[in-house]
Design a protein around this motif. Structure first.
Motif, PDB file in Angstrom:
ATOM      1  N   GLU A 148      88.307  39.926 -15.568  1.00 45.23           N
ATOM      2  CA  GLU A 148      87.188  40.717 -16.078  1.00 45.23           C
ATOM      3  C   GLU A 148      86.582  41.574 -14.975  1.00 45.23           C
ATOM      4  N   ILE A 149      86.420  41.018 -13.783  1.00 44.27           N
ATOM      5  CA  ILE A 149      85.883  41.768 -12.645  1.00 44.27           C
ATOM      6  C   ILE A 149      86.817  42.914 -12.274  1.00 44.27           C
ATOM      7  N   PHE A 150      88.112  42.625 -12.178  1.00 47.50           N
ATOM      8  CA  PHE A 150      89.068  43.654 -11.774  1.00 47.50           C
ATOM      9  C   PHE A 150      89.147  44.780 -12.801  1.00 47.50           C
ATOM     10  N   SER A 151      89.054  44.413 -14.069  1.00 48.86           N
ATOM     11  CA  SER A 151      89.130  45.412 -15.128  1.00 48.86           C
ATOM     12  C   SER A 151      87.857  46.241 -15.213  1.00 48.86           C
ATOM     13  N   ARG A 152      86.699  45.564 -15.181  1.00 46.61           N
ATOM     14  CA  ARG A 152      85.418  46.263 -15.363  1.00 46.61           C
ATOM     15  C   ARG A 152      85.050  47.102 -14.152  1.00 46.61           C
ATOM     16  N   TYR A 153      85.169  46.548 -12.954  1.00 46.12           N
ATOM     17  CA  TYR A 153      84.690  47.231 -11.752  1.00 46.12           C
ATOM     18  C   TYR A 153      85.775  48.006 -11.011  1.00 46.12           C
ATOM     19  N   GLY A 154      87.040  47.694 -11.293  1.00 50.29           N
ATOM     20  CA  GLY A 154      88.122  48.394 -10.616  1.00 50.29           C
ATOM     21  C   GLY A 154      88.988  49.206 -11.556  1.00 50.29           C
ATOM     22  N   GLU A 155      88.761  49.035 -12.858  1.00 48.23           N
ATOM     23  CA  GLU A 155      89.580  49.701 -13.862  1.00 48.23           C
ATOM     24  C   GLU A 155      91.073  49.500 -13.564  1.00 48.23           C
ATOM     25  N   VAL A 160      95.038  41.121 -15.328  1.00 47.36           N
ATOM     26  CA  VAL A 160      95.414  39.762 -15.726  1.00 47.36           C
ATOM     27  C   VAL A 160      96.525  39.230 -14.822  1.00 47.36           C
ATOM     28  N   ARG A 161      97.546  40.031 -14.572  1.00 48.49           N
ATOM     29  CA  ARG A 161      98.646  39.610 -13.708  1.00 48.49           C
ATOM     30  C   ARG A 161      98.142  39.263 -12.310  1.00 48.49           C
ATOM     31  N   ILE A 162      97.256  40.115 -11.787  1.00 46.63           N
ATOM     32  CA  ILE A 162      96.739  39.880 -10.434  1.00 46.63           C
ATOM     33  C   ILE A 162      95.870  38.630 -10.403  1.00 46.63           C
ATOM     34  N   CYS A 167      95.109  32.847  -8.730  1.00 48.43           N
ATOM     35  CA  CYS A 167      94.859  31.444  -9.065  1.00 48.43           C
ATOM     36  C   CYS A 167      96.073  30.564  -8.750  1.00 48.43           C
ATOM     37  N   SER A 168      97.255  31.129  -8.889  1.00 50.55           N
ATOM     38  CA  SER A 168      98.466  30.377  -8.536  1.00 50.55           C
ATOM     39  C   SER A 168      98.574  30.176  -7.031  1.00 50.55           C
ATOM     40  N   ALA A 169      98.293  31.239  -6.271  1.00 49.36           N
ATOM     41  CA  ALA A 169      98.417  31.169  -4.812  1.00 49.36           C
ATOM     42  C   ALA A 169      97.416  30.211  -4.193  1.00 49.36           C
ATOM     43  N   ARG A 170      96.231  30.144  -4.743  1.00 53.28           N
ATOM     44  CA  ARG A 170      95.190  29.305  -4.136  1.00 53.28           C
ATOM     45  C   ARG A 170      95.436  27.814  -4.365  1.00 53.28           C
ATOM     46  N   ALA A 182      95.724  40.928  -0.138  1.00 52.79           N
ATOM     47  CA  ALA A 182      96.494  42.157  -0.357  1.00 52.79           C
ATOM     48  C   ALA A 182      97.957  41.844  -0.652  1.00 52.79           C
ATOM     49  N   ASP A 183      98.517  40.837   0.028  1.00 53.84           N
ATOM     50  CA  ASP A 183      99.908  40.453  -0.215  1.00 53.84           C
ATOM     51  C   ASP A 183     100.088  39.871  -1.614  1.00 53.84           C
ATOM     52  N   ILE A 184      99.135  39.081  -2.052  1.00 57.95           N
ATOM     53  CA  ILE A 184      99.197  38.489  -3.397  1.00 57.95           C
ATOM     54  C   ILE A 184      99.162  39.596  -4.453  1.00 57.95           C
ATOM     55  N   ILE A 185      98.267  40.555  -4.257  1.00 55.94           N
ATOM     56  CA  ILE A 185      98.149  41.675  -5.201  1.00 55.94           C
ATOM     57  C   ILE A 185      99.437  42.484  -5.234  1.00 55.94           C
ATOM     58  N   SER A 186      99.971  42.777  -4.051  1.00 54.39           N
ATOM     59  CA  SER A 186     101.197  43.569  -3.954  1.00 54.39           C
ATOM     60  C   SER A 186     102.357  42.889  -4.677  1.00 54.39           C
ATOM     61  N   GLY A 187     102.410  41.571  -4.585  1.00 48.46           N
ATOM     62  CA  GLY A 187     103.488  40.837  -5.229  1.00 48.46           C
ATOM     63  C   GLY A 187     103.317  40.700  -6.731  1.00 48.46           C
ATOM     64  N   ALA A 188     102.105  40.991  -7.216  1.00 48.77           N
ATOM     65  CA  ALA A 188     101.817  40.787  -8.643  1.00 48.77           C
ATOM     66  C   ALA A 188     102.021  42.034  -9.487  1.00 48.77           C
ATOM     67  N   VAL A 189     102.043  43.212  -8.858  1.00 49.31           N
ATOM     68  CA  VAL A 189     102.131  44.450  -9.635  1.00 49.31           C
ATOM     69  C   VAL A 189     103.557  45.005  -9.605  1.00 49.31           C
ATOM     70  N   PRO A 190     103.946  45.771 -10.609  1.00 46.79           N
ATOM     71  CA  PRO A 190     105.284  46.369 -10.624  1.00 46.79           C
ATOM     72  C   PRO A 190     105.487  47.337  -9.469  1.00 46.79           C
ATOM     73  N   ALA A 191     106.717  47.507  -9.075  1.00 51.92           N
ATOM     74  CA  ALA A 191     107.044  48.403  -7.960  1.00 51.92           C
ATOM     75  C   ALA A 191     106.569  49.820  -8.224  1.00 51.92           C
ATOM     76  N   ALA A 192     106.656  50.269  -9.455  1.00 53.39           N
ATOM     77  CA  ALA A 192     106.255  51.642  -9.792  1.00 53.39           C
ATOM     78  C   ALA A 192     104.774  51.877  -9.512  1.00 53.39           C
ATOM     79  N   ALA A 193     103.951  50.826  -9.682  1.00 49.54           N
ATOM     80  CA  ALA A 193     102.504  50.976  -9.476  1.00 49.54           C
ATOM     81  C   ALA A 193     102.163  51.194  -8.010  1.00 49.54           C
ATOM     82  N   LYS A 194     103.052  50.772  -7.120  1.00 53.00           N
ATOM     83  CA  LYS A 194     102.783  50.890  -5.691  1.00 53.00           C
ATOM     84  C   LYS A 194     102.980  52.303  -5.169  1.00 53.00           C
TER      85      LYS A 194
END
Length: 308
Positions: A148-155, A160-162, A167-170, A182-194
């Motif tokens: 909800e935070i990532f969607s509302r404040y970061g659009e 959800v994936r991130i 939560c899995s990494a922690r 940053a590494d967790i986020i990078s691993g969670a998004v598709p390559a095209a998004a990067k």
């Protein structure tokens, strides 16, 4: 204390305040004091400036910079407390108020403050340097709350994936640093998004906004500031992303709104009268020259209203 901050729309902002030599002005986000210094240069011996900031680094820098100048009061507080601050100083109303919203260059560039995904540091992001950190949020919130935070404040469309990846990494160990996140986020998004930029940018923005309650502070601060203006007093606000700008735009539009009666009414029955007028119909944005000089200014907008 060295506090480096490159102010955007600098000349335009100072001009928008139309500083009177004997006026009273408030810099709600004093930072390193560059805006404050420009206002002071235009004040005479009977003028007065109040500098506010929640960041202790900024307060230390501004206090040192204006030491010995009796026209200046420096106070560590959230800018939403402007009404209480002025009451304590015995000031009923002021001629101009400036808000430069968002994170400062100093905060981003000081690695240990934990605002930047480009530098490895504790995952902090607190402007005030007290309270809940970004690490606390990442390690205690459910994936639904984080999403909800990532969607509302970061659009962020992959919120959800991130959130689930965090939560899995922690579960293995707490997330403690900016690079870990940053590494967790990078691993969670598709390559095209990067390919559209660093994948952590929107999430870091969202966490920073949540940690510092930036949008709530902005909403409260705008209302408090407007009530502190004298007639013909000016409120100038610099924003850096659409969420902030939307709040400022809509709030000022409401102040400028007059009669709301349906057009078929022969006479006004609502009694609503405009409380302000806009200095510029559209927001002021950086020139091409400024964009070349300071790329961080690219998303900035300046809006100014004048109290009637």
């Amino acid at each position: 204390m060295e506090f480096n901050h490159i102010p955007v729309l600098f000349e335009e902002t100072i001009a928008s305040l139309d500083v009177r030599s004997d006026g009273i002005y408030v810099d709600c986000t004093a930072g390193g004091g560059n805006h404050s210094a420009a206002i002071l240069q235009r004040l005479g011996e009977n003028g007065r400036l109040i500098c506010l900031d929640r960041d202790p680094d900024a307060i230390a820098a501004v206090t040192a910079r204006f030491s010995g100048d009796g026209r200046v009061s420096v106070i560590r507080t959230r800018y939403s407390e402007i009404g209480n601050v002025l009451a304590e100083l015995g000031i009923s109303a002021v001629d101009g108020i400036l808000m430069d919203i968002g994170v400062s260059s100093h905060q981003v560039d000081t690695a240990e403050r934990g605002f930047s995904f480009h530098k490895d540091a504790p995952l902090d992001m607190r402007m005030s340097q007290d309270g809940v950190t970004a690490a606390d949020l990442c390690n205690t919130m459910t994936w639904q709350q984080l999403a909800e935070i990532f969607s509302r404040y970061g659009e962020e469309k992959f919120s959800v994936r991130i959130a689930k990846a965090i939560c899995s990494a922690r579960q293995d160990k707490p997330i403690a640093t900016t690079f870990e996140l940053a590494d967790i986020i990078s691993g969670a998004v598709p390559a095209a998004a990067k390919r559209a930029g660093h994948p952590a940018r929107k999430v870091f923005q969202a966490l920073r906004i949540a940690v510092n309650d930036e949008l709530g502070e902005l909403e409260r601060g705008l209302q408090s500031a407007f009530e502190c203006l004298k007639p013909e007093g000016r409120l100038s606000v610099i924003t850096f992303h659409s969420l902030e700008d939307r709040i400022v735009k809509q709030t000022m539009a409401k102040w400028c709104e007059g009669c709301t009666c349906p057009p078929e009414f022969p006479v006004c029955v609502c009694g609503n009268k405009p409380r302000a007028r806009l200095l510029h119909r559209k927001p002021v944005v950086p020139s091409e020259e400024e964009l070349k000089r300071n790329p961080r200014s690219r998303s900035s907008k300046l809006r100014t209203c004048i109290r009637l």
